[in-house]
Design a protein around this motif. Structure first.
Motif, PDB file in Angstrom:
ATOM      1  N   ALA A   1      83.144  62.018  76.561  1.00 13.74           N
ATOM      2  CA  ALA A   1      81.786  62.465  76.232  1.00 13.74           C
ATOM      3  C   ALA A   1      81.550  62.444  74.722  1.00 13.74           C
ATOM      4  O   ALA A   1      80.500  61.991  74.245  1.00 13.74           O
ATOM      5  CB  ALA A   1      81.542  63.868  76.789  1.00 13.74           C
ATOM      6  N   VAL A   2      82.538  62.900  73.968  1.00 11.57           N
ATOM      7  CA  VAL A   2      82.424  62.909  72.502  1.00 11.57           C
ATOM      8  C   VAL A   2      82.323  61.491  71.966  1.00 11.57           C
ATOM      9  O   VAL A   2      81.508  61.184  71.083  1.00 11.57           O
ATOM     10  CB  VAL A   2      83.630  63.654  71.882  1.00 11.57           C
ATOM     11  CG1 VAL A   2      83.677  63.461  70.365  1.00 11.57           C
ATOM     12  CG2 VAL A   2      83.569  65.134  72.234  1.00 11.57           C
ATOM     13  N   ARG A   3      83.131  60.585  72.524  1.00 13.97           N
ATOM     14  CA  ARG A   3      83.138  59.192  72.035  1.00 13.97           C
ATOM     15  C   ARG A   3      81.835  58.495  72.379  1.00 13.97           C
ATOM     16  O   ARG A   3      81.288  57.734  71.569  1.00 13.97           O
ATOM     17  CB  ARG A   3      84.326  58.438  72.672  1.00 13.97           C
ATOM     18  CG  ARG A   3      84.650  57.150  71.971  1.00 13.97           C
ATOM     19  CD  ARG A   3      85.471  57.393  70.703  1.00 13.97           C
ATOM     20  NE  ARG A   3      85.252  56.326  69.741  1.00 13.97           N
ATOM     21  CZ  ARG A   3      84.573  56.459  68.608  1.00 13.97           C
ATOM     22  NH1 ARG A   3      84.044  57.610  68.275  1.00 13.97           N
ATOM     23  NH2 ARG A   3      84.427  55.447  67.793  1.00 13.97           N
TER      24      ARG A   3
ATOM     25  N   ARG B   1      71.526  61.022  74.236  1.00 11.06           N
ATOM     26  CA  ARG B   1      72.387  61.580  73.195  1.00 11.06           C
ATOM     27  C   ARG B   1      71.651  62.699  72.453  1.00 11.06           C
ATOM     28  O   ARG B   1      70.534  62.512  71.979  1.00 11.06           O
ATOM     29  CB  ARG B   1      72.746  60.465  72.206  1.00 11.06           C
ATOM     30  CG  ARG B   1      73.553  60.886  70.991  1.00 11.06           C
ATOM     31  CD  ARG B   1      73.548  59.758  69.966  1.00 11.06           C
ATOM     32  NE  ARG B   1      74.416  60.008  68.853  1.00 11.06           N
ATOM     33  CZ  ARG B   1      74.073  60.707  67.760  1.00 11.06           C
ATOM     34  NH1 ARG B   1      72.861  61.245  67.667  1.00 11.06           N
ATOM     35  NH2 ARG B   1      74.930  60.866  66.764  1.00 11.06           N
ATOM     36  N   LYS B   2      72.297  63.854  72.357  1.00  8.84           N
ATOM     37  CA  LYS B   2      71.741  64.939  71.547  1.00  8.84           C
ATOM     38  C   LYS B   2      71.925  64.598  70.067  1.00  8.84           C
ATOM     39  O   LYS B   2      72.795  63.809  69.691  1.00  8.84           O
ATOM     40  CB  LYS B   2      72.428  66.261  71.870  1.00  8.84           C
ATOM     41  CG  LYS B   2      72.015  66.862  73.209  1.00  8.84           C
ATOM     42  CD  LYS B   2      72.653  68.230  73.409  1.00  8.84           C
ATOM     43  CE  LYS B   2      72.105  68.876  74.696  1.00  8.84           C
ATOM     44  NZ  LYS B   2      72.721  70.193  74.939  1.00  8.84           N
TER      45      LYS B   2
ATOM     46  N   HIS C   1      73.085  66.357  67.675  1.00  9.19           N
ATOM     47  CA  HIS C   1      74.330  66.850  67.057  1.00  9.19           C
ATOM     48  C   HIS C   1      75.437  66.934  68.078  1.00  9.19           C
ATOM     49  O   HIS C   1      75.204  67.071  69.252  1.00  9.19           O
ATOM     50  CB  HIS C   1      74.106  68.241  66.436  1.00  9.19           C
ATOM     51  CG  HIS C   1      72.993  68.215  65.408  1.00  9.19           C
ATOM     52  ND1 HIS C   1      73.076  67.538  64.215  1.00  9.19           N
ATOM     53  CD2 HIS C   1      71.756  68.783  65.438  1.00  9.19           C
ATOM     54  CE1 HIS C   1      71.947  67.710  63.540  1.00  9.19           C
ATOM     55  NE2 HIS C   1      71.137  68.457  64.256  1.00  9.19           N
TER      56      HIS C   1
ATOM     57  N   GLY D   1      77.055  69.518  76.524  1.00  6.00           N
ATOM     58  CA  GLY D   1      77.149  69.852  75.106  1.00  6.00           C
ATOM     59  C   GLY D   1      76.692  68.725  74.193  1.00  6.00           C
ATOM     60  O   GLY D   1      76.187  68.977  73.093  1.00  6.00           O
ATOM     61  N   LYS D   2      76.850  67.490  74.631  1.00  4.14           N
ATOM     62  CA  LYS D   2      76.547  66.328  73.798  1.00  4.14           C
ATOM     63  C   LYS D   2      75.332  65.529  74.269  1.00  4.14           C
ATOM     64  O   LYS D   2      74.835  64.669  73.549  1.00  4.14           O
ATOM     65  CB  LYS D   2      77.763  65.384  73.756  1.00  4.14           C
ATOM     66  CG  LYS D   2      78.964  65.943  73.012  1.00  4.14           C
ATOM     67  CD  LYS D   2      78.703  66.002  71.516  1.00  4.14           C
ATOM     68  CE  LYS D   2      79.910  66.426  70.721  1.00  4.14           C
ATOM     69  NZ  LYS D   2      79.599  66.531  69.273  1.00  4.14           N
ATOM     70  N   PHE D   3      74.872  65.797  75.487  1.00  4.52           N
ATOM     71  CA  PHE D   3      73.795  64.997  76.078  1.00  4.52           C
ATOM     72  C   PHE D   3      72.747  65.875  76.757  1.00  4.52           C
ATOM     73  O   PHE D   3      73.068  66.931  77.297  1.00  4.52           O
ATOM     74  CB  PHE D   3      74.371  64.030  77.127  1.00  4.52           C
ATOM     75  CG  PHE D   3      75.186  62.915  76.542  1.00  4.52           C
ATOM     76  CD1 PHE D   3      74.600  61.698  76.239  1.00  4.52           C
ATOM     77  CD2 PHE D   3      76.534  63.087  76.278  1.00  4.52           C
ATOM     78  CE1 PHE D   3      75.350  60.664  75.687  1.00  4.52           C
ATOM     79  CE2 PHE D   3      77.292  62.068  75.731  1.00  4.52           C
ATOM     80  CZ  PHE D   3      76.689  60.850  75.434  1.00  4.52           C
TER      81      PHE D   3
ATOM     82  N   PHE E   1      79.287  66.999  80.002  1.00  2.00           N
ATOM     83  CA  PHE E   1      78.319  66.271  79.174  1.00  2.00           C
ATOM     84  C   PHE E   1      77.235  67.122  78.527  1.00  2.00           C
ATOM     85  O   PHE E   1      76.615  66.674  77.563  1.00  2.00           O
ATOM     86  CB  PHE E   1      77.656  65.170  80.013  1.00  2.00           C
ATOM     87  CG  PHE E   1      78.585  64.055  80.377  1.00  2.00           C
ATOM     88  CD1 PHE E   1      78.964  63.116  79.431  1.00  2.00           C
ATOM     89  CD2 PHE E   1      79.106  63.945  81.655  1.00  2.00           C
ATOM     90  CE1 PHE E   1      79.834  62.089  79.753  1.00  2.00           C
ATOM     91  CE2 PHE E   1      79.975  62.921  81.993  1.00  2.00           C
ATOM     92  CZ  PHE E   1      80.346  61.989  81.042  1.00  2.00           C
TER      93      PHE E   1
ATOM     94  N   HIS F   1      78.943  59.878  72.714  1.00  2.00           N
ATOM     95  CA  HIS F   1      77.951  60.424  71.778  1.00  2.00           C
ATOM     96  C   HIS F   1      78.041  59.727  70.433  1.00  2.00           C
ATOM     97  O   HIS F   1      77.033  59.350  69.823  1.00  2.00           O
ATOM     98  CB  HIS F   1      78.169  61.933  71.637  1.00  2.00           C
ATOM     99  CG  HIS F   1      77.190  62.618  70.747  1.00  2.00           C
ATOM    100  ND1 HIS F   1      77.367  62.707  69.371  1.00  2.00           N
ATOM    101  CD2 HIS F   1      76.021  63.241  71.019  1.00  2.00           C
ATOM    102  CE1 HIS F   1      76.343  63.363  68.847  1.00  2.00           C
ATOM    103  NE2 HIS F   1      75.514  63.701  69.826  1.00  2.00           N
ATOM    104  N   ALA F   2      79.274  59.522  69.954  1.00  2.00           N
ATOM    105  CA  ALA F   2      79.474  58.895  68.638  1.00  2.00           C
ATOM    106  C   ALA F   2      79.041  57.437  68.624  1.00  2.00           C
ATOM    107  O   ALA F   2      78.603  56.925  67.585  1.00  2.00           O
ATOM    108  CB  ALA F   2      80.943  59.004  68.243  1.00  2.00           C
TER     109      ALA F   2
END
Length: 199
Positions: free
Chosen positions: A127-129, A196-197, A199, A168-170, A166, A131-132
């Motif tokens: 999920a973090v990747r 994508r959020k 932040h 937290g990031k989306f 997801f 988002h990045a």
């Protein structure tokens, strides 16, 4: 970083042995329906863990101009470079790499039997990747299993798990049962669209 026992050698051997039961041989029907309503064919699209890339072939045949495919299997990537050679260059990049080590910036990332293939311990990192790798306002869209499996891969999951991973990031726009799965997967898939959020 190669995943424990699910790294390059594992997946390369699956292709060498033609042990690819996840491969349905054509574009996934839920994704085909999604692709058919996309109007901007110049958006940058990433297909991670792309496998035989039936989705990519469909997109290229239908005029999409900016695709990046990533897979960890050297044999598979070599085959893709041969099979998709007419599209190589400006329209298509094919990368042999661990998804967690790639860089880039994309408007849309497509999920199709990749999330279920990675070690579940890496799902938060996925999920973090994602988002990045997405541009501001970018989307992650695709199909997730809505069932459990014995052992794995594939590794299953459900809506509540995915929301926890997801949210937290989306911003999750759509997460609903697929109405157009192939018969072998009917009732076991969710179609998901997430933004994508910031932040």
């Amino acid at each position: 970083m190669e995943q424990s026992n699910l790294g390059r050698d594992f997946w390369n051997q699956r292709y060498i042995s033609d042990d690819t039961g996840w491969d349905i041989g054509y574009v996934s029907t839920p994704l085909k329906a999604y692709f058919d309503q996309l109007t901007n064919k110049d958006i940058s699209i990433l297909l991670p863990g792309c496998g035989n890339a039936h989705e990519a072939a469909y997109l290229l045949q239908n005029g999409f101009t900016n695709l990046t495919l990533v897979d960890i299997s050297p044999l598979l990537v070599q085959n893709l470079r041969e099979n998709l050679a007419p599209y190589a260059g400006d329209h298509l990049k094919i990368i042999c790499a661990d998804f967690f080590e790639i860089s880039g910036s994309y408007d849309l990332i497509i999920e199709q039997t990749f999330f279920c293939a990675i070690d579940p311990a890496l799902r938060a990192k996925y999920a973090v990747r994602m988002h990045a790798l997405l541009k501001p306002g970018g989307k992650l869209a695709g199909v997730f299993f809505n069932r459990s499996f014995e052992g794995g891969p594939p590794f299953g999951g459900n809506m509540a798990e995915y929301e926890e991973i997801f949210s937290g990031k989306f911003d999750i726009q759509t997460m609903q049962p697929c109405y157009n799965s192939i018969s072998a997967r009917a009732g076991t898939e969710l179609f998901v669209i997430m933004f994508r959020k910031k932040h």
